[in-house]
Design a protein around this motif. Structure first.
Motif, PDB file in Angstrom:
ATOM      1  N   LEU A   3      90.258  19.050  36.875  1.00  0.00           N
ATOM      2  CA  LEU A   3      89.209  18.324  37.548  1.00  0.00           C
ATOM      3  C   LEU A   3      87.940  17.866  36.741  1.00  0.00           C
ATOM      4  O   LEU A   3      87.424  16.826  36.731  1.00  0.00           O
ATOM      5  CB  LEU A   3      88.773  19.032  38.872  1.00  0.00           C
ATOM      6  CG  LEU A   3      89.835  18.997  40.073  1.00  0.00           C
ATOM      7  CD1 LEU A   3      89.349  19.668  41.332  1.00  0.00           C
ATOM      8  CD2 LEU A   3      89.926  17.233  40.268  1.00  0.00           C
ATOM      9  N   VAL A   4      87.462  18.998  35.944  1.00  0.00           N
ATOM     10  CA  VAL A   4      86.144  18.767  35.347  1.00  0.00           C
ATOM     11  C   VAL A   4      86.581  17.884  34.139  1.00  0.00           C
ATOM     12  O   VAL A   4      85.614  16.810  33.720  1.00  0.00           O
ATOM     13  CB  VAL A   4      85.895  20.247  34.292  1.00  0.00           C
ATOM     14  CG1 VAL A   4      84.868  20.026  33.441  1.00  0.00           C
ATOM     15  CG2 VAL A   4      85.549  21.076  35.521  1.00  0.00           C
ATOM     16  N   THR A   5      87.677  17.706  33.556  1.00  0.00           N
ATOM     17  CA  THR A   5      88.040  16.671  32.539  1.00  0.00           C
ATOM     18  C   THR A   5      87.931  15.120  33.013  1.00  0.00           C
ATOM     19  O   THR A   5      87.362  14.494  32.385  1.00  0.00           O
ATOM     20  CB  THR A   5      89.521  17.018  32.112  1.00  0.00           C
ATOM     21  OG1 THR A   5      89.512  18.189  31.374  1.00  0.00           O
ATOM     22  CG2 THR A   5      90.101  15.873  31.112  1.00  0.00           C
ATOM     23  N   SER A   6      88.790  15.229  34.166  1.00  0.00           N
ATOM     24  CA  SER A   6      88.555  13.670  34.890  1.00  0.00           C
ATOM     25  C   SER A   6      87.414  13.342  35.361  1.00  0.00           C
ATOM     26  O   SER A   6      86.725  12.150  35.277  1.00  0.00           O
ATOM     27  CB  SER A   6      89.924  13.478  35.918  1.00  0.00           C
ATOM     28  OG  SER A   6      89.494  14.499  36.752  1.00  0.00           O
ATOM     29  N   ASN A   7      86.776  14.188  35.882  1.00  0.00           N
ATOM     30  CA  ASN A   7      85.251  13.713  36.254  1.00  0.00           C
ATOM     31  C   ASN A   7      84.403  13.537  35.336  1.00  0.00           C
ATOM     32  O   ASN A   7      83.423  12.494  35.403  1.00  0.00           O
ATOM     33  CB  ASN A   7      84.714  15.166  37.179  1.00  0.00           C
ATOM     34  CG  ASN A   7      85.370  15.274  38.499  1.00  0.00           C
ATOM     35  OD1 ASN A   7      85.838  14.327  39.147  1.00  0.00           O
ATOM     36  ND2 ASN A   7      85.224  16.448  38.984  1.00  0.00           N
ATOM     37  N   ILE A   8      84.422  14.415  34.047  1.00  0.00           N
ATOM     38  CA  ILE A   8      83.350  14.154  33.034  1.00  0.00           C
ATOM     39  C   ILE A   8      83.787  12.629  32.637  1.00  0.00           C
ATOM     40  O   ILE A   8      82.710  11.722  32.417  1.00  0.00           O
ATOM     41  CB  ILE A   8      83.320  14.859  32.187  1.00  0.00           C
ATOM     42  CG1 ILE A   8      82.734  16.235  32.557  1.00  0.00           C
ATOM     43  CG2 ILE A   8      82.822  14.329  30.768  1.00  0.00           C
ATOM     44  CD1 ILE A   8      82.955  17.399  31.442  1.00  0.00           C
ATOM     45  N   TYR A  17      78.419   4.841  29.368  1.00  0.00           N
ATOM     46  CA  TYR A  17      78.142   5.667  28.251  1.00  0.00           C
ATOM     47  C   TYR A  17      79.388   5.593  27.388  1.00  0.00           C
ATOM     48  O   TYR A  17      80.341   5.675  27.783  1.00  0.00           O
ATOM     49  CB  TYR A  17      77.772   7.065  28.455  1.00  0.00           C
ATOM     50  CG  TYR A  17      76.227   7.071  29.196  1.00  0.00           C
ATOM     51  CD1 TYR A  17      75.256   6.608  28.754  1.00  0.00           C
ATOM     52  CD2 TYR A  17      76.245   8.242  30.163  1.00  0.00           C
ATOM     53  CE1 TYR A  17      74.125   6.927  29.423  1.00  0.00           C
ATOM     54  CE2 TYR A  17      74.948   8.619  30.912  1.00  0.00           C
ATOM     55  CZ  TYR A  17      73.831   7.744  30.447  1.00  0.00           C
ATOM     56  OH  TYR A  17      72.771   7.863  30.930  1.00  0.00           O
ATOM     57  N   THR A  18      78.987   5.527  26.093  1.00  0.00           N
ATOM     58  CA  THR A  18      80.122   5.635  25.179  1.00  0.00           C
ATOM     59  C   THR A  18      80.313   7.270  25.065  1.00  0.00           C
ATOM     60  O   THR A  18      79.260   8.047  25.402  1.00  0.00           O
ATOM     61  CB  THR A  18      79.991   5.357  23.824  1.00  0.00           C
ATOM     62  OG1 THR A  18      78.702   5.745  23.095  1.00  0.00           O
ATOM     63  CG2 THR A  18      79.804   3.705  23.843  1.00  0.00           C
ATOM     64  N   GLN A  19      81.259   7.897  24.253  1.00  0.00           N
ATOM     65  CA  GLN A  19      81.267   9.391  24.236  1.00  0.00           C
ATOM     66  C   GLN A  19      79.966   9.836  23.240  1.00  0.00           C
ATOM     67  O   GLN A  19      79.569  10.753  23.561  1.00  0.00           O
ATOM     68  CB  GLN A  19      82.690   9.608  23.294  1.00  0.00           C
ATOM     69  CG  GLN A  19      83.801   9.716  24.565  1.00  0.00           C
ATOM     70  CD  GLN A  19      85.080  10.076  24.005  1.00  0.00           C
ATOM     71  OE1 GLN A  19      85.250  10.337  22.763  1.00  0.00           O
ATOM     72  NE2 GLN A  19      85.977  10.468  24.809  1.00  0.00           N
ATOM     73  N   GLY A  34      84.841  14.109  23.426  1.00  0.00           N
ATOM     74  CA  GLY A  34      86.312  13.861  23.508  1.00  0.00           C
ATOM     75  C   GLY A  34      87.202  15.112  23.728  1.00  0.00           C
ATOM     76  O   GLY A  34      88.468  14.829  24.702  1.00  0.00           O
ATOM     77  N   ALA A  35      86.844  15.929  23.369  1.00  0.00           N
ATOM     78  CA  ALA A  35      87.669  17.341  23.585  1.00  0.00           C
ATOM     79  C   ALA A  35      87.674  17.737  25.050  1.00  0.00           C
ATOM     80  O   ALA A  35      88.818  18.133  25.675  1.00  0.00           O
ATOM     81  CB  ALA A  35      87.243  18.635  22.898  1.00  0.00           C
ATOM     82  N   TYR A  36      86.728  17.606  25.682  1.00  0.00           N
ATOM     83  CA  TYR A  36      86.542  18.005  27.150  1.00  0.00           C
ATOM     84  C   TYR A  36      87.206  17.022  28.054  1.00  0.00           C
ATOM     85  O   TYR A  36      87.969  17.204  28.692  1.00  0.00           O
ATOM     86  CB  TYR A  36      84.878  17.833  27.565  1.00  0.00           C
ATOM     87  CG  TYR A  36      84.225  18.598  26.979  1.00  0.00           C
ATOM     88  CD1 TYR A  36      84.469  19.790  26.545  1.00  0.00           C
ATOM     89  CD2 TYR A  36      82.518  18.444  26.751  1.00  0.00           C
ATOM     90  CE1 TYR A  36      83.791  20.933  25.683  1.00  0.00           C
ATOM     91  CE2 TYR A  36      81.708  19.283  26.075  1.00  0.00           C
ATOM     92  CZ  TYR A  36      82.110  20.662  25.540  1.00  0.00           C
ATOM     93  OH  TYR A  36      81.379  21.398  25.158  1.00  0.00           O
ATOM     94  N   GLU A  37      87.081  15.585  27.680  1.00  0.00           N
ATOM     95  CA  GLU A  37      87.841  14.549  28.372  1.00  0.00           C
ATOM     96  C   GLU A  37      89.286  14.433  28.318  1.00  0.00           C
ATOM     97  O   GLU A  37      90.132  14.121  28.951  1.00  0.00           O
ATOM     98  CB  GLU A  37      87.453  13.313  27.975  1.00  0.00           C
ATOM     99  CG  GLU A  37      85.922  12.889  28.393  1.00  0.00           C
ATOM    100  CD  GLU A  37      85.345  11.673  28.254  1.00  0.00           C
ATOM    101  OE1 GLU A  37      86.094  10.810  27.623  1.00  0.00           O
ATOM    102  OE2 GLU A  37      84.388  11.248  28.451  1.00  0.00           O
ATOM    103  N   GLU A  38      89.881  15.155  26.918  1.00  0.00           N
ATOM    104  CA  GLU A  38      91.218  15.140  26.700  1.00  0.00           C
ATOM    105  C   GLU A  38      91.583  16.412  27.381  1.00  0.00           C
ATOM    106  O   GLU A  38      93.033  16.843  27.070  1.00  0.00           O
ATOM    107  CB  GLU A  38      91.578  14.943  25.385  1.00  0.00           C
ATOM    108  CG  GLU A  38      91.220  13.569  24.940  1.00  0.00           C
ATOM    109  CD  GLU A  38      91.201  13.470  23.578  1.00  0.00           C
ATOM    110  OE1 GLU A  38      91.713  14.257  22.968  1.00  0.00           O
ATOM    111  OE2 GLU A  38      90.867  12.327  22.936  1.00  0.00           O
ATOM    112  N   GLY A  39      91.119  17.582  27.763  1.00  0.00           N
ATOM    113  CA  GLY A  39      91.330  18.767  28.142  1.00  0.00           C
ATOM    114  C   GLY A  39      91.837  19.814  26.930  1.00  0.00           C
ATOM    115  O   GLY A  39      92.421  20.798  27.044  1.00  0.00           O
ATOM    116  N   ARG A  40      91.229  19.459  25.722  1.00  0.00           N
ATOM    117  CA  ARG A  40      91.493  20.478  24.624  1.00  0.00           C
ATOM    118  C   ARG A  40      90.237  21.447  24.470  1.00  0.00           C
ATOM    119  O   ARG A  40      90.744  22.416  23.486  1.00  0.00           O
ATOM    120  CB  ARG A  40      91.480  19.321  23.251  1.00  0.00           C
ATOM    121  CG  ARG A  40      92.666  18.425  23.336  1.00  0.00           C
ATOM    122  CD  ARG A  40      92.738  17.824  21.951  1.00  0.00           C
ATOM    123  NE  ARG A  40      91.727  16.624  22.058  1.00  0.00           N
ATOM    124  CZ  ARG A  40      90.708  16.811  21.262  1.00  0.00           C
ATOM    125  NH1 ARG A  40      90.293  17.951  20.554  1.00  0.00           N
ATOM    126  NH2 ARG A  40      89.650  15.692  21.332  1.00  0.00           N
TER     127      ARG A  40
END
Length: 262
Positions: A3-8, A17-19, A34-40
């Motif tokens: 959820l955090v990944t998709s919400n961010i 915004y760009t990353q 990028g790592a947060y958004e991809e769940g890494r």
């Protein structure tokens, strides 16, 4: 974590915004976003608190709620996105080194992708961009390459430069516009405004071969009022039979005048 990944990702894109821009505001490395958004990677609590503050959501919402199902929560920020209307339309833009807005060009081949990327700052950043000083700073402008002959004498391949329309109710009948809609894609037509009466726009072509049709406002995502155009094709002169006959008649009259003088 999912959820955090998709919400961010959802909040970032919703704000335009760009990353890299989000990383700068959170004072972290771009690779971390990028790592947060991809769940890494999992954000620290301090980072989550900063994200919640930046996008004006509670920490509990950010961690526990699926914000992608609640509509766009983030609006415009720092000139990188614009919103208008009750449906919270998001407009991603780019600026130059002087913080002045660019004119992004949407080539005809990119029109289909524009329907999915019009609110995505990263997609908009990949488009060619330029400036036209004569348009001034009274609005946000975008350029679209059109195809077909429905708006002759504006030829296929012409680039229409439009100014973003925030309040669709103010569009006057007969105004030439670029309309971006889910069903029709990107089209260039004259708009006849029936929003107040029937919640539709009537779209007319300048070429009488094409019949008018209507599009419901719920399907429309953007409208750009045409303000200028760029073309490598010069307009064809009006050399119809009536026009030629008029030219010949005028020449004959001039010849008769010259004979009388002699």
């Amino acid at each position: 974590m999912q959820l955090v990944t998709s919400n961010i990702r959802h909040l970032r894109k919703g704000a335009g915004y760009t990353q890299a821009q989000l990383a700068e505001k959170l004072d972290i490395k771009r690779s971390l976003v990028g790592a947060y958004e991809e769940g890494r990677a999992e954000p620290k609590l301090s980072t989550l608190v900063n994200v919640a503050k930046l996008f004006d959501v509670s920490l509990d919402e950010l961690i526990r709620a699926d914000l992608t199902k609640e509509g766009t929560r983030a609006g415009a920020a720092d000139g990188q996105g614009k919103t208008s209307g009750g449906s919270m339309r998001v407009l991603a833009i780019t600026v130059n080194n002087e913080e002045k807005e660019n004119i992004e060009l949407v080539p005809y081949k990119a029109s289909a992708g524009y329907l999915n990327g019009y609110a995505d700052a990263e997609f908009i950043e990949e488009l060619p961009r330029f400036r036209l000083p004569m348009l001034g700073n009274t609005g946000t402008f975008r350029a679209f390459e059109i195809s077909g002959d429905s708006m002759l004498p504006i030829a296929s391949g012409t680039v229409i430069v439009g100014r973003y329309v925030e309040d669709w109710n103010q569009i006057k009948d007969g105004t030439p516009c670029i309309i971006v809609s889910q069903k029709e894609g990107v089209v260039f037509k004259r708009v006849f405004n029936k929003i107040k009466d029937t919640a539709v726009l009537h779209l007319h072509s300048d070429n009488p071969v094409y019949s008018p049709y209507e599009v419901h406002v719920e399907d429309v995502v953007e409208i750009w009022e045409a303000k200028s155009y760029i073309s490598s094709t010069f307009p064809i002169a009006d050399l119809s039979l009536d026009k030629l006959s008029s030219i010949v008649l005028d020449l004959q009259k001039e010849v008769q005048k010259l004979k009388k003088v002699d």
